[in-house]
Design a protein around this motif. Sequence first.
Motif, PDB file in Angstrom:
ATOM      1  N   PRO A  76       0.824  -1.216   0.000  1.00  0.00           N
ATOM      2  CA  PRO A  76       0.000   0.000   0.000  1.00  0.00           C
ATOM      3  C   PRO A  76       0.857   1.264   0.000  1.00  0.00           C
ATOM      4  O   PRO A  76       1.906   1.319   0.648  1.00  0.00           O
ATOM      5  CB  PRO A  76      -0.804  -0.121   1.297  1.00  0.00           C
ATOM      6  N   CYS A  77       0.406   2.241  -0.721  1.00  0.00           N
ATOM      7  CA  CYS A  77       1.214   3.467  -0.834  1.00  0.00           C
ATOM      8  C   CYS A  77       0.337   4.631  -1.288  1.00  0.00           C
ATOM      9  O   CYS A  77      -0.754   4.430  -1.826  1.00  0.00           O
ATOM     10  CB  CYS A  77       2.355   3.260  -1.819  1.00  0.00           C
ATOM     11  N   LEU A  78       0.836   5.819  -1.058  1.00  0.00           N
ATOM     12  CA  LEU A  78       0.239   7.052  -1.566  1.00  0.00           C
ATOM     13  C   LEU A  78       1.314   7.731  -2.394  1.00  0.00           C
ATOM     14  O   LEU A  78       2.340   8.135  -1.846  1.00  0.00           O
ATOM     15  CB  LEU A  78      -0.165   7.991  -0.429  1.00  0.00           C
ATOM     16  N   VAL A  79       1.123   7.825  -3.678  1.00  0.00           N
ATOM     17  CA  VAL A  79       2.155   8.439  -4.519  1.00  0.00           C
ATOM     18  C   VAL A  79       1.506   9.408  -5.498  1.00  0.00           C
ATOM     19  O   VAL A  79       0.308   9.327  -5.772  1.00  0.00           O
ATOM     20  CB  VAL A  79       2.974   7.397  -5.311  1.00  0.00           C
ATOM     21  N   THR A  80       2.319  10.313  -5.993  1.00  0.00           N
ATOM     22  CA  THR A  80       1.877  11.266  -7.009  1.00  0.00           C
ATOM     23  C   THR A  80       2.697  11.030  -8.271  1.00  0.00           C
ATOM     24  O   THR A  80       3.927  11.031  -8.212  1.00  0.00           O
ATOM     25  CB  THR A  80       2.073  12.704  -6.517  1.00  0.00           C
ATOM     26  N   VAL A  81       2.001  10.808  -9.368  1.00  0.00           N
ATOM     27  CA  VAL A  81       2.685  10.619 -10.649  1.00  0.00           C
ATOM     28  C   VAL A  81       2.721  11.967 -11.352  1.00  0.00           C
ATOM     29  O   VAL A  81       1.669  12.551 -11.627  1.00  0.00           O
ATOM     30  CB  VAL A  81       1.958   9.577 -11.521  1.00  0.00           C
ATOM     31  N   GLN A 104      -3.603   6.189  -4.887  1.00  0.00           N
ATOM     32  CA  GLN A 104      -3.768   5.766  -3.493  1.00  0.00           C
ATOM     33  C   GLN A 104      -4.149   4.298  -3.495  1.00  0.00           C
ATOM     34  O   GLN A 104      -5.148   3.916  -4.098  1.00  0.00           O
ATOM     35  CB  GLN A 104      -4.874   6.576  -2.817  1.00  0.00           C
ATOM     36  N   ARG A 105      -3.343   3.507  -2.888  1.00  0.00           N
ATOM     37  CA  ARG A 105      -3.623   2.076  -2.818  1.00  0.00           C
ATOM     38  C   ARG A 105      -3.587   1.628  -1.361  1.00  0.00           C
ATOM     39  O   ARG A 105      -2.554   1.788  -0.688  1.00  0.00           O
ATOM     40  CB  ARG A 105      -2.595   1.293  -3.634  1.00  0.00           C
ATOM     41  N   PHE A 106      -4.722   1.134  -0.879  1.00  0.00           N
ATOM     42  CA  PHE A 106      -4.785   0.604   0.485  1.00  0.00           C
ATOM     43  C   PHE A 106      -5.818  -0.516   0.497  1.00  0.00           C
ATOM     44  O   PHE A 106      -6.600  -0.654  -0.448  1.00  0.00           O
ATOM     45  CB  PHE A 106      -5.113   1.694   1.506  1.00  0.00           C
ATOM     46  N   PRO A 107      -5.824  -1.346   1.536  1.00  0.00           N
ATOM     47  CA  PRO A 107      -6.738  -2.478   1.543  1.00  0.00           C
ATOM     48  C   PRO A 107      -8.185  -2.030   1.442  1.00  0.00           C
ATOM     49  O   PRO A 107      -8.595  -1.057   2.082  1.00  0.00           O
ATOM     50  CB  PRO A 107      -6.474  -3.152   2.893  1.00  0.00           C
ATOM     51  N   PRO A 108      -8.981  -2.720   0.648  1.00  0.00           N
ATOM     52  CA  PRO A 108     -10.378  -2.283   0.439  1.00  0.00           C
ATOM     53  C   PRO A 108     -11.222  -2.398   1.702  1.00  0.00           C
ATOM     54  O   PRO A 108     -12.250  -1.720   1.805  1.00  0.00           O
ATOM     55  CB  PRO A 108     -10.876  -3.240  -0.648  1.00  0.00           C
ATOM     56  N   GLU A 109     -10.799  -3.222   2.655  1.00  0.00           N
ATOM     57  CA  GLU A 109     -11.601  -3.379   3.875  1.00  0.00           C
ATOM     58  C   GLU A 109     -11.703  -2.071   4.650  1.00  0.00           C
ATOM     59  O   GLU A 109     -12.608  -1.910   5.479  1.00  0.00           O
ATOM     60  CB  GLU A 109     -10.991  -4.436   4.797  1.00  0.00           C
ATOM     61  N   LEU A 110     -10.803  -1.139   4.393  1.00  0.00           N
ATOM     62  CA  LEU A 110     -10.841   0.119   5.150  1.00  0.00           C
ATOM     63  C   LEU A 110     -12.123   0.893   4.893  1.00  0.00           C
ATOM     64  O   LEU A 110     -12.526   1.724   5.707  1.00  0.00           O
ATOM     65  CB  LEU A 110      -9.618   0.973   4.789  1.00  0.00           C
ATOM     66  N   ALA A 111     -12.768   0.620   3.750  1.00  0.00           N
ATOM     67  CA  ALA A 111     -14.025   1.317   3.463  1.00  0.00           C
ATOM     68  C   ALA A 111     -15.105   0.944   4.473  1.00  0.00           C
ATOM     69  O   ALA A 111     -16.048   1.705   4.681  1.00  0.00           O
ATOM     70  CB  ALA A 111     -14.486   0.968   2.049  1.00  0.00           C
TER      71      ALA A 111
END
Lengths: 174, 432
Positions: free
Chosen positions: B130-135, B163-170
């Motif tokens: 999982p990460c938060l990046v700006t392209v 933004q990529r993180f586990p979907p369960e966080l929703a």
Amino acid sequence: MNGPPRSAIVDPRSLRAAAAVAFLSALLGVVGGVSLPVAVGIPLGGVAIALVVRSRPGPVAPEYGLLPALAGTGAVAALATPSLLVGALAGAAGLALLLWNAESPRDLVRGSDPFPGLLVPGLCLAVALLAAVALPAGRAAVGAAGVTLVVAFAIVVWALGEAWRDPEVPAKAI
Amino acid sequence: MSAADSPASPVRFRSRAFVLLGVGAALAAVAVADRDSVPLFLAVPLLLGPVAALLAAARAAAPRRVVWSVDGSRDEVEVVGSIEAAGAGPPTGIVPVFARPEPLVERVPPEVEATASGIEFRLHWSAPYPCLVTVECPTLVWRDPLGLLERNLPVLGEPLRVQRFPPELARAARAPLRRTTPLPGEVRARQLGPSGEFFGLRPYGEGDTARQVNWSATARSGRMLANDFRVERTGDLLIVLDLRPTSLGPEIDARLASVACAGAYGLAESFLDQKARVGLALFSEFVTAIPLGSGRRQRYQLLRALQAARIGDVAGPSERLAVSLRRYFPPGVTTVVVSPLADDDSTMVLPHLRRRGFPSFVLSPSPIRLLTEHPGPPTEDDARAVRLLQLVRRRRVADAWSEAPVVEWDDFWSLTALTSFFARPAGRRSGP
């Protein structure tokens, strides 16, 4: 128009240009009276090394990778006995080197067609070959006049080129 | 769309042009020295190639517009877009250069196709964790037919946020949060939610249930409208990221920080969607805090802060975190400490938080997978090392449990443990 796959070591279009360089350089050596092993070995070796170097990843390899092929062809040209046919072959090898140099196999998109870019060098080569045939030899004044003429021509073309080159920006943006 | 990101630059020779000029000049010198015309004929195209390239160069270039978006789920990052130029014709000799940010990796070679109006591209990347990046916007380079000259073209477009993180966080926002009293001078915004007393109408949004849709109002207006209800309070959440350097080393620390930031953002987004107030504290040597807040602006502030978060050079004392938090946050706010628990010292923040009045639990991304990943099949020694690491971690987690519940985050693409922790009463142990 997709670029070549990243995994491909040698781009096919580069390979054609490399083969042209190797063939013309070897022919230049053979016609120019250079011994066969040297005439064939040096250009082939240079082209092979250049192919390997240019296929390596990284930004530097494609920029300087042509040097072995240039050196090989240059060495054969220096060893060859001068004649009109040998000169023409040397010029053709130079054009093939330009063609090969235009290739960037690792770019995502192919650049524009390189053949139009060979027009000016090819024309100048033709003028030089014609001058070698038609003009009297052994006079320094003729040589100096030729050089001056070429320089003046280049300056005029450059100046006209500045005027010809229209901006690409749309008119409403100006 | 923002203004031009990269201005047009002047035409410049590439290194290969200087190679040609140098070799051409050397051949000309040899020809003069040997009184041999053959090298001169070879030198003519090499010397004139760059001149011909200059003649082909355009004086100015129209800016290109980049329209792109990110697609894919979980670890897949599919960037799809096009580069267009109004009225500039087909993109002859234009090469896009894409900057792939860390930690994204290329899964499949990119698909780039030149069309009559522009360039269409599709980039196949993946996120290893999982990460938060700006392209950043791609760089566009124009090259002459001989490839000897180049110039950067101006590009219009926005950077792309991935933004990529586990979907369960929703689903994490179902957790009951503690309510906190406002600080002196603080005025609370309206608390709206899916249930409570009717407050007003708003456009239907993704995630609204059929029960929330106001069907009469929808029929009258011709567009989907949903009810908003004034809820008593939704609660507050404080997310604390432990960004102190650990004995795992800078590389593993940076990866764990990326995972922690992505998880924190997913958690914050989920609770902000439910109109809860979310605050953030980044702790390395000192505390960087974003006070409790809600709404889009808060979401943007949190994203910016988490994207900029890095492991600090110096580890601050654990007590400093708890003391500093009291300056920004009221005691009693539900606190999530995102920490890998990589050192014994990392568990020391928990008693300090408890003493200062912050009821907390720990979300702990496990470093074991990052420590043991290597190419090739695992050997016996690897299995033994993993077993030892697991034993050490289990002991450390058990120590932390004496102060606060710990949710172990072993599989970075799944946070089922967190959702089940929220669903069950606090104090019940999750994970192995």
